[in-house]
Design an enzyme around this catalytic site. Structure first.
Site, PDB file in Angstrom:
ATOM      1  N   LYS A 186       0.822  -1.205   0.000  1.00 20.96           N
ATOM      2  CA  LYS A 186       0.000   0.000   0.000  1.00 20.96           C
ATOM      3  C   LYS A 186       0.860   1.261   0.000  1.00 20.96           C
ATOM      4  CE  LYS A 186      -3.933  -2.069   2.485  1.00 20.96           C
ATOM      5  NZ  LYS A 186      -4.127  -3.072   1.540  1.00 20.96           N
ATOM      6  N   CYS A 187       1.842   1.287  -0.848  1.00 20.79           N
ATOM      7  CA  CYS A 187       2.813   2.382  -0.923  1.00 20.79           C
ATOM      8  C   CYS A 187       2.711   3.046  -2.291  1.00 20.79           C
ATOM      9  CB  CYS A 187       4.217   1.791  -0.711  1.00 20.79           C
ATOM     10  SG  CYS A 187       5.571   2.968  -0.857  1.00 20.79           S
ATOM     11  N   GLY A 188       3.107   4.289  -2.367  1.00 23.42           N
ATOM     12  CA  GLY A 188       3.147   4.967  -3.654  1.00 23.42           C
ATOM     13  C   GLY A 188       4.099   4.311  -4.637  1.00 23.42           C
ATOM     14  N   THR A 244       4.440   0.966  -4.802  1.00 26.94           N
ATOM     15  CA  THR A 244       3.997  -0.417  -5.012  1.00 26.94           C
ATOM     16  C   THR A 244       3.962  -0.773  -6.491  1.00 26.94           C
ATOM     17  OG1 THR A 244       2.750  -0.389  -2.954  1.00 26.94           O
ATOM     18  CG2 THR A 244       2.118  -2.065  -4.562  1.00 26.94           C
TER      19      THR A 244
END
Length: 161
Positions: free
Chosen positions: A35-37, A39
């Site tokens: 759930k990361c920018g 990803t």
């Protein structure tokens, strides 16, 4: 023998080996999160793996929940997410800490400095470490460096030469 090769690993399917499992291959170790920018870099990592694995290249994804709680799932949920959304076929380790008092020994060694100065902490998800076929850390790339960036490709090509 490289100190990296004796470090124990648990993969996300529960199987165990040590990093010596990768001896003789160039390895890109990446701390990952769902759930990361960054990803979306899973796609680029999978493309890189597909392009170079026949030349002795491996990627080891190490899920980590230490940065803004962006990897909260279980190992099985993480594997499912990676396969379903990005077709990830490279190995994933069991979720681990990449910094702090409970830092995984692999990251303790990857961030160690040769001159004995203070290790440089992992700053965020998708930081990348390129390890040579002999187990030496060749390069470190910050999160913003994409898997298809010229600097990463050039370092990888050199490691595989």
């Amino acid at each position: 023998m490289s100190p990296l090769y004796s470090i124990p690993l648990t993969f996300n399917d529960g199987s165990q080996a040590d990093f010596g499992h990768f001896e003789g291959k160039a390895v890109l170790v990446v701390n990952v999160a769902s759930k990361c920018g960054f990803t979306r870099q899973y796609s680029g990592l999978e493309e890189l793996y597909g392009k170079y694995r026949d030349r002795g290249f491996e990627i080891l994804g190490v899920p980590c929940n230490q940065f803004a709680g962006q990897e909260q799932g279980s190992d099985a949920e993480i594997a499912d997410f990676c396969q379903r959304n990005f077709g990830v076929s490279f190995p994933l380790a069991s979720k681990a800490k990449v910094r702090g008092k409970q830092q995984h020994p692999l990251y303790a060694e990857l961030t160690r400095t040769d001159d004995g100065s203070k290790p440089q902490k992992v700053k965020w998800n998708f930081e990348k470490f390129l390890v040579s076929r002999e187990g030496a850390v060749l390069a470190r790339f910050p999160s913003a460096v994409e898997p298809d960036s010229q600097e990463l490709i050039e370092a990888l090509e050199e490691a595989l030469a």
